[in-house]
Structures are given as structure tokens and as C-alpha cells.
Design a protein around this motif. Structure first.
Motif, PDB file in Angstrom:
ATOM      1  N   ARG A 228       1.705   1.801  -3.471  1.00  0.00           N
ATOM      2  CA  ARG A 228       1.965   0.382  -3.208  1.00  0.00           C
ATOM      3  C   ARG A 228       3.021  -0.158  -4.168  1.00  0.00           C
ATOM      4  O   ARG A 228       3.921  -0.898  -3.759  1.00  0.00           O
ATOM      5  N   LEU A 229       2.927   0.210  -5.422  1.00  0.00           N
ATOM      6  CA  LEU A 229       3.909  -0.236  -6.407  1.00  0.00           C
ATOM      7  C   LEU A 229       5.297   0.295  -6.059  1.00  0.00           C
ATOM      8  O   LEU A 229       6.298  -0.435  -6.149  1.00  0.00           O
ATOM      9  N   SER A 230       5.377   1.542  -5.645  1.00  0.00           N
ATOM     10  CA  SER A 230       6.667   2.136  -5.261  1.00  0.00           C
ATOM     11  C   SER A 230       7.282   1.385  -4.092  1.00  0.00           C
ATOM     12  O   SER A 230       8.485   1.119  -4.055  1.00  0.00           O
ATOM     13  N   SER A 231       6.441   1.013  -3.110  1.00  0.00           N
ATOM     14  CA  SER A 231       6.923   0.266  -1.956  1.00  0.00           C
ATOM     15  C   SER A 231       7.431  -1.111  -2.369  1.00  0.00           C
ATOM     16  O   SER A 231       8.477  -1.572  -1.884  1.00  0.00           O
ATOM     17  N   GLN A 232       6.724  -1.781  -3.253  1.00  0.00           N
ATOM     18  CA  GLN A 232       7.147  -3.100  -3.711  1.00  0.00           C
ATOM     19  C   GLN A 232       8.460  -3.033  -4.489  1.00  0.00           C
ATOM     20  O   GLN A 232       9.306  -3.928  -4.371  1.00  0.00           O
TER      21      GLN A 232
END
Length: 261
Positions: A228-232
């Protein structure tokens, strides 16, 4: 332009609604039987468990495969098509917009829908009717109820799957950043669950196929938090990249365009 409606065999009320709606708009359509949860084997589900930012419900995997079948059909036919979920409500201008898009070149994907969320779109636009405009769409968040897809765009979406795995159908589309996308404004499609947000009386009452399914049990929460952090971070980088040539705002929808009587 070809129109493909994704419909579960059991959802007869939705199909009847779409038949009535498209008849009124003078649009022919092809019915695509949606993938059901019974079509998704446990092995297939396990193969996709770690693909996205959280574990997907089995019904979400089935929904993705339904859209993927439509993408493959577009590739096989080598023609663009409007892909509709069976709970999409269309504007009275839909036929006119589709006719305009038949002559439009240089796009992989045109988003027709709005879901009351801000999008990152170009400052400049192209007029496609006296009242409708096309904006380059650089970042969307949700929505796969109604969109036009070209064969090259369909190939890009499947290539994205081969590289990153699958996700929610709309999340998969919005995360495919090499897709040359556009947004129609005023929007000409909303999903029936959005009618209340836009003060539109829904023509039929529906229940969500997805929300009725239980959430899967998390395994390895830290892994999903990292995804999720990578996507954000990818989204933030994209916003910064196009900062000077874009606006982040909600797309206009005109209530009176959705005459469902």
C-alpha cells in the motif's frame, strides 16, 4: 461503437434494466456472462492472494476476471468498445458521446464515470460535443462501471497484470500508468450506488455483490502495508510529475442529463 454489458446470469433484474435503458438510447449491446465465484478455483484464488494492497475477496477476483474477458474480446475483435457493468446508469447524451469517440484517435481508454472523488486531469481540453469535453486523465481513484477501451489499451492492461498481478478492476485500470487515458466532462455514467450522492432517484434498487461477501483473513499484514505504501508513493510521484499541467478536482455531473423515467 460496440457495447459490452457484463452481467451475472442470476442478476435478471439488472439485465432487464440495461435492456430498457439501452433501447431508449438506441444502443445495441453484446452480453458478456460475468465470471462468478464458482468459476474461481481455490488454486486461482490462492495465486492472487498477495497480488494487491490487501487480500481480495473471491467475488472481487471474479469481477476482475469478468473485465479481463471484456478486454480480451476487444483485442480479439480489434475494435474499441464501451464496457458496462450491469448497474451503470447512462446519461441521455451517451449515444452522442460514443459516436464522437468513434472518430477520436490517440486514446487507449476514456473514462465516462464519476464517483464523487477528485481526479487529476489536464488543464487543457478537447471539445467533442457542444457541451462535452475531453481532458487527459492522469490519475483516477475509483470507477469501472462504464469506460471505452481500445485494443492497445486492453493489451496494456493485460501486460500490467502479467507484471504486477491483479487487483480490483478499477484499481487495476487506475494503476496502469502507461495507459493513455481521458475523462469526459460532464460525466455521462454513474453507478447506481452513487445515485444518492448526486440526488438522482435510482431506477432500480440493488445490493452489492461484493459487500455481501465476508472479508478474507489477513496473512502477513506487514507485506500488505508495504504494498500500500509503495502504491501511494507511485501516486504521489505521478502527481508531482504532472503538477504544472494538471488540476486536481471533481468532475462535473449534470443531474438533469440522467432522465430515468
Amino acid at each position: 461503437m460496440n457495447v459490452i454489458i457484463i452481467n451475472l446470469t442470476s442478476a435478471k433484474d439488472r439485465l432487464q434494466f440495461q435492456q430498457k435503458q439501452l433501447r431508449k438510447l438506441d444502443l445495441d449491446f453484446e452480453l458478456l456472462e460475468a465470471t462468478s465465484i464458482e468459476d474461481i478455483s481455490n488454486d486461482t484464488y490462492k495465486n492472487h492472494y498477495f497480488d494487491w494492497q490487501r487480500p481480495l475477496r473471491k467475488v472481487e477476483v471474479a469481477c476482475y476476471y469478468s473485465h479481463r474477458s471484456a478486454w480480451q474480446k476487444i483485442i480479439d475483435n480489434n475494435e474499441p468498445a464501451l464496457i458496462l457493468e450491469d448497474d451503470a446508469l447512462l446519461s441521455k447524451y451517451s449515444s452522442e458521446i460514443l459516436k464522437s469517440l468513434e472518430e477520436f484517435s490517440g486514446a487507449d481508454f476514456v473514462q465516462l464515470e464519476v464517483r464523487n472523488r477528485k481526479k487529476l486531469i489536464s488543464k487543457k481540453h478537447i471539445n467533442i460535443t457542444p457541451i462535452h469535453r475531453l481532458y487527459r486523465l492522469y490519475l483516477d481513484r475509483t470507477g469501472a462501471a462504464g469506460y471505452v477501451l481500445w485494443p492497445l489499451g486492453a493489451k496494456k492492461l493485460i501486460d500490467h497484470e502479467n507484471k504486477y498481478g491483479i487487483s480490483l478492476a478499477d484499481a487495476h485500470i487506475t494503476a496502469c500508468y502507461n495507459l493513455i487515458g481521458y475523462q469526459v466532462e460532464p460525466a455521462i455514467i454513474i453507478q447506481l450506488d452513487q445515485c444518492e450522492n448526486y440526488q438522482i432517484e435510482p431506477p432500480i434498487n440493488i445490493t452489492s455483490h461484493i459487500l455481501n461477501q465476508p472479508k478474507p483473513i489477513y496473512k502477513n499484514k506487514l507485506f500488505f502495508k508495504f504494498k500500500r505504501l509503495s502504491s501511494q508513493l507511485r501516486m504521489a510521484t505521478r502527481q508531482l510529475r504532472f503538477l504544472l499541467q494538471t488540476n486536481r478536482r471533481k468532475i462535473i455531473l449534470i443531474k438533469r442529463d440522467f432522465n430515468v423515467s
